[in-house]
Design an enzyme around this catalytic site. Structure first.
Site, PDB file in Angstrom:
ATOM      1  N   GLY A 176      34.691   1.032  25.773  1.00 57.54           N
ATOM      2  CA  GLY A 176      34.231  -0.287  26.231  1.00 57.54           C
ATOM      3  C   GLY A 176      34.028  -0.196  27.732  1.00 57.54           C
ATOM      4  N   ARG A 177      35.183  -0.190  28.440  1.00 56.64           N
ATOM      5  CA  ARG A 177      35.189  -0.154  29.910  1.00 56.64           C
ATOM      6  C   ARG A 177      34.296   0.952  30.497  1.00 56.64           C
ATOM      7  NH1 ARG A 177      39.794  -2.077  32.435  1.00 56.64           N
ATOM      8  NH2 ARG A 177      40.933  -1.722  30.512  1.00 56.64           N
ATOM      9  N   CYS A 226      42.968 -24.687  41.108  1.00 52.56           N
ATOM     10  CA  CYS A 226      44.214 -25.292  41.593  1.00 52.56           C
ATOM     11  C   CYS A 226      45.373 -24.510  41.000  1.00 52.56           C
ATOM     12  CB  CYS A 226      44.277 -26.748  41.177  1.00 52.56           C
ATOM     13  SG  CYS A 226      43.036 -27.679  42.040  1.00 52.56           S
ATOM     14  N   GLU A 227      45.591 -23.343  41.565  1.00 55.78           N
ATOM     15  CA  GLU A 227      46.521 -22.384  40.972  1.00 55.78           C
ATOM     16  C   GLU A 227      46.794 -21.330  42.038  1.00 55.78           C
ATOM     17  OE1 GLU A 227      46.812 -22.556  37.293  1.00 55.78           O
ATOM     18  OE2 GLU A 227      48.236 -20.927  37.334  1.00 55.78           O
TER      19      GLU A 227
HETATM   20  N1  LLP Z   1      38.830  -0.018  20.532  1.00 58.36           N
HETATM   21  C1  LLP Z   1      39.806  -0.895  20.323  1.00 58.36           C
HETATM   22  C2  LLP Z   1      40.333  -1.075  18.978  1.00 58.36           C
HETATM   23  C3  LLP Z   1      40.301  -1.675  21.383  1.00 58.36           C
HETATM   24  O1  LLP Z   1      41.282  -2.531  21.169  1.00 58.36           O
HETATM   25  C4  LLP Z   1      39.765  -1.497  22.691  1.00 58.36           C
HETATM   26  C5  LLP Z   1      40.252  -2.282  23.807  1.00 58.36           C
HETATM   27  C6  LLP Z   1      38.727  -0.563  22.859  1.00 58.36           C
HETATM   28  C7  LLP Z   1      38.299   0.158  21.750  1.00 58.36           C
HETATM   29  C8  LLP Z   1      38.069  -0.332  24.176  1.00 58.36           C
HETATM   30  O2  LLP Z   1      38.913   0.154  25.147  1.00 58.36           O
HETATM   31  P1  LLP Z   1      38.313   0.562  26.569  1.00 58.36           P
HETATM   32  O3  LLP Z   1      37.405   1.746  26.358  1.00 58.36           O
HETATM   33  O4  LLP Z   1      37.544  -0.600  27.091  1.00 58.36           O
HETATM   34  O5  LLP Z   1      39.480   0.886  27.382  1.00 58.36           O
HETATM   35  N2  LLP Z   1      41.427  -6.947  28.812  1.00 58.36           N
HETATM   36  C9  LLP Z   1      41.995  -5.674  29.213  1.00 58.36           C
HETATM   37  C10 LLP Z   1      41.585  -4.579  28.277  1.00 58.36           C
HETATM   38  C11 LLP Z   1      41.997  -4.821  26.871  1.00 58.36           C
HETATM   39  C12 LLP Z   1      41.509  -3.720  25.982  1.00 58.36           C
HETATM   40  C13 LLP Z   1      41.613  -4.124  24.576  1.00 58.36           C
HETATM   41  N3  LLP Z   1      41.137  -3.164  23.650  1.00 58.36           N
HETATM   42  C14 LLP Z   1      41.556  -5.359  30.626  1.00 58.36           C
HETATM   43  O6  LLP Z   1      40.867  -6.176  31.228  1.00 58.36           O
HETATM   44  O7  LLP Z   1      41.912  -4.309  31.171  1.00 58.36           O
END
Ligand code: LLP
Length: 431
Positions: free
Chosen positions: A292-293, A361-362
């Site tokens: 994802g990231r 407001c936090e």
């Molecule tokens: N696959 C599954 C099943 C996941 O739960 C996630 C992320 C990914 C793939 C993708 O992971 P990545 O490649 O993006 O690291 N909100 C948090 C991140 C939560 C990630 C949740 N799951 C943040 O802003 O760092």
């Protein structure tokens, strides 16, 4: 600069994806999310090429769309010919509305309701990744009522801790996600799935966490998953077609974060998998990864306008901007580091220690504390880098703040992919 799509021009303005960010701020208003389309495509191609080269035919990345979800991103994923991970009926609906081929989607989540499961099937989701015993029964009975057989992966927790932030670590035994291998639940899930007529068990999934820079935790996960697969294949005469190792490779938010080559990491993981399958005498399954990231984070940048500079001597210098935790809650939630630059004075001496404050407001509405930037004035443009992942997708309307627009940039054009929320949008659901 932390990414090669960023530079500074002769006027001292920050350039992103070849555009003057100060001009973009003037033209489109702030706060404004920018997304560099070329960078997204470059990352996808790097993953795809490496996976095709080092892993069995059919191995492919799935974009974990929780990192950034809007119609345009699913169109890009369809054009780049990769799969997607969806975690809610909202993401399913968005992807389908964008024309994404839903048979290429994988539906995750630790609590899919009956309505979610039915919605997924009605909208042609390819695979459901089962997360609990209750869910296995529900998937089977809903598939039966629709006269279909649902392709399925079982999510397992391999029981490892990749040493990342606790809130984004998901592969340990106590995780709320999946079935723990260690406790025997993983095997029980297999037995149950095999006993259900309207489920077709295609393989296994794990996701160990996020913002991981080494290949070692993935290799450890692969070792545990392959041992499980070998055991299960023998005991239940199963042939595991697919192993999904989840997402998690890290990105550079600040200079001190390591610069890693995703293709190099993929190669290391693939070589281990090939070697290990050989020694276990099992066929190498088709491998899926779920970045994802690492596909979108450094393709993003957020622009803000500075409102005030409040110097509290001996305490803090607050630089207040026209956005904050509503468009980027990551510092508030995880104290995530970010690189902050004054886009309108990008060559200015970075000698002003600033705490970047949002306008909710936090007191905790901060984007970063004690970062060195050029001293700003009201109406300067401030840029926060690497905001392409988990910013727009985690944005909220707290304090009834409208969410910013998302502007995509590519070689030939710039276009709004998500409009700025209007005040009437804010009230659109109110009676
Ligand atoms: N696959 C599954 C099943 C996941 O739960 C996630 C992320 C990914 C793939 C993708 O992971 P990545 O490649 O993006 O690291 N909100 C948090 C991140 C939560 C990630 C949740 N799951 C943040 O802003 O760092």
């Amino acid at each position: 600069m932390i990414c090669d799509n960023i530079s500074v021009n002769e006027n001292g303005h920050l350039i992103f994806a070849g555009r003057d960010t100060v001009e973009l701020a003037q033209k489109y208003g702030t706060p404004l999310y920018l997304m560099d389309e070329n960078k997204i495509r470059e990352h996808i191609r790097e993953y795809k090429t490496a996976m095709q080269k080092y892993m069995p035919a059919g191995s492919i990345p799935e974009f974990a769309s929780k990192a950034f979800s809007c119609k345009q991103i699913y169109r890009i994923m369809a054009e780049e010919d990769i799969d997607i991970d969806v975690v809610s009926i909202g993401e399913i609906f968005t992807a389908k509305s964008a024309g994404f081929p839903m048979e290429r989607s994988f539906f995750h989540g630790n609590n899919k309701t009956d309505a979610d499961i039915a919605f997924a099937m009605e909208n042609g989701v390819g695979y459901i990744v089962a997360d609990s015993f209750e869910e296995l029964d529900a998937i089977n009975s809903i598939a039966k009522s629709k006269g279909l057989t649902q392709k399925l992966l079982i999510r397992l927790t391999p029981g490892i801790d990749p040493h990342t932030h606790k809130k984004i670590s998901t592969g340990s035994v106590e995780s709320k996600f999946g079935f723990a291998i260690q406790t025997g639940d993983g095997e029980k899930a297999v037995i149950k799935a095999l006993s259900l007529d309207n489920i077709s068990l295609c393989g296994f999934h794990c996701h160990i966490g996020s913002q991981i820079f080494e290949s070692e935790p993935f290799i450890t996960a692969a070792e545990i998953m392959l041992a499980f697969i070998k055991d299960i294949n023998i005991k239940y005469s199963l042939k595991t077609e697919m192993l999904n190792l989840g997402g998690g490779f890290g990105v550079r938010y600040v200079e001190s974060d390591p610069e890693i080559s995703y293709s190099e990491k993929i190669k290391e993981v693939a070589e281990y998998i090939n070697k290990q399958c050989k020694s276990l005498e099992i066929d190498v399954p088709v491998i899926h990864l779920e970045p994802g990231r690492s596909l979108v984070a450094d393709a993003g940048m957020t622009l803000y306008t500075v409102g005030s500079v409040k110097e509290i001597e001996g305490y803090a210098n607050y630089v207040s901007i026209d956005g904050g935790m509503t468009d980027n809650p990551r510092y508030t939630l995880y104290e995530s580091p970010y690189t902050v630059l004054l886009a309108s004075k990008a060559n200015g001496k970075k000698d002003f220690k600033a705490t970047i404050a949002g306008r909710c407001c936090e007191s905790g509405d901060l984007i970063q504390e004690n970062v060195l930037i050029a001293k700003p004035q009201r109406n300067d443009i401030l840029a926060v880098l690497t905001t392409g992942a988990y910013n727009y997708s985690m944005a909220s309307n707290y304090n009834r703040v409208p969410r910013p627009a998302v502007l995509f940039l590519n070689d030939n054009s710039e276009y709004i992919a998500v409009k700025r929320e209007s005040l009437s949008d804010i009230c659109s659901l109110d009676i």
